[in-house]
Scaffold this motif. Sequence first.
Motif, PDB file in Angstrom:
ATOM      1  N   UNK A   1       0.741  -1.210   0.032  1.00 46.12           N
ATOM      2  CA  UNK A   1       0.179   0.133  -0.146  1.00 46.12           C
ATOM      3  C   UNK A   1       0.988   1.149  -0.028  1.00 46.12           C
ATOM      4  N   UNK A   2       2.117   1.134   0.209  1.00 50.75           N
ATOM      5  CA  UNK A   2       2.911   2.419   0.193  1.00 50.75           C
ATOM      6  C   UNK A   2       3.325   2.597  -1.229  1.00 50.75           C
ATOM      7  N   UNK A   3       3.262   1.644  -2.048  1.00 49.72           N
ATOM      8  CA  UNK A   3       3.744   1.813  -3.325  1.00 49.72           C
ATOM      9  C   UNK A   3       2.515   1.550  -4.575  1.00 49.72           C
ATOM     10  N   UNK A   4       1.494   0.999  -4.216  1.00 48.80           N
ATOM     11  CA  UNK A   4       0.354   0.800  -5.135  1.00 48.80           C
ATOM     12  C   UNK A   4      -1.122   0.970  -4.734  1.00 48.80           C
TER      13      UNK A   4
ATOM     14  N   UNK B   1       8.847   6.060  -0.826  1.00 49.80           N
ATOM     15  CA  UNK B   1       8.823   4.780  -1.345  1.00 49.80           C
ATOM     16  C   UNK B   1       7.954   4.516  -2.581  1.00 49.80           C
ATOM     17  N   UNK B   2       7.183   5.224  -3.145  1.00 43.63           N
ATOM     18  CA  UNK B   2       6.132   5.377  -4.413  1.00 43.63           C
ATOM     19  C   UNK B   2       7.509   5.779  -5.488  1.00 43.63           C
ATOM     20  N   UNK B   3       8.270   6.712  -5.422  1.00 43.16           N
ATOM     21  CA  UNK B   3       9.177   6.883  -6.318  1.00 43.16           C
ATOM     22  C   UNK B   3      10.323   6.031  -6.228  1.00 43.16           C
ATOM     23  N   UNK B   4      10.857   5.456  -5.364  1.00 40.08           N
ATOM     24  CA  UNK B   4      11.901   4.482  -5.361  1.00 40.08           C
ATOM     25  C   UNK B   4      11.173   3.397  -5.930  1.00 40.08           C
ATOM     26  N   UNK B   5       9.770   2.805  -5.804  1.00 42.93           N
ATOM     27  CA  UNK B   5       9.436   1.744  -6.250  1.00 42.93           C
ATOM     28  C   UNK B   5       9.372   1.763  -7.904  1.00 42.93           C
ATOM     29  N   UNK B   6       8.685   2.713  -8.318  1.00 41.12           N
ATOM     30  CA  UNK B   6       8.387   3.379  -9.802  1.00 41.12           C
ATOM     31  C   UNK B   6       9.805   3.626 -10.731  1.00 41.12           C
TER      32      UNK B   6
END
Length: 222
Positions: A65-68, A172-177
């Motif tokens: 949920x932190x990333x998607x 976290x979203x930026x690092x994941x993407x």
Amino acid sequence: MELLIVEDDDAMASALAAAVVTAGHNPTRVARGADALLVHRKFGVILLDLGLPDMDGLDVLRKLRQVTPVPILILTARDDERSVVLGLRSGADDYLVKPVKLVELLARIEAVTRRAGRHFDTPQRNIVLGDLKIDLERRVATRGSEALPLTATEFDLLALLAGHAGSVVTREQILDALWGDAFVASSRALDVHLTGLRSKLQLPGFIINVRGVGYRIEADPE
């Protein structure tokens, strides 16, 4: 739709896969939470068991949920009220207790994907913020008539932030993407690329640091 099944029981995973195929979905199964965190970007729906061999399913849910924003349905044998409440409060779109009727499972999948339909809209081709234009197909960013000399990562970072203008995008979203795994990628790398992007944009205050959370671009810059 590409559907991820996170389930360590082979028989249960096979039954789930066979069921979702009948509804036209293309399932992929992983048995560990760590594997789900690595491959989740490929999928439009996630079926998540809580009793995984390497980590608790609720921890997997919180990290996802932190990333998607994709729909996540918990499918578990835990039927106590506390687990149900924790699952839904941690970000699950639905909570089903095993054994579940396959007809009901398919109906729940259809319901959550319909509610989340906005996440599967046709993506933008261009983003315009003031005199800044971002051409997502040609991967070119311009200010006025001048093309900005952005690296590939700087462009991806700008496109991600601008595509969510007005909202905070977490680190976290930026690092994941950008790097594929928010939980092993280097935060230092993000800081370096962000500094380079700000320098090339020459727009003081355009990318706002939201302390302890992430970054935001204002939706209507002057």
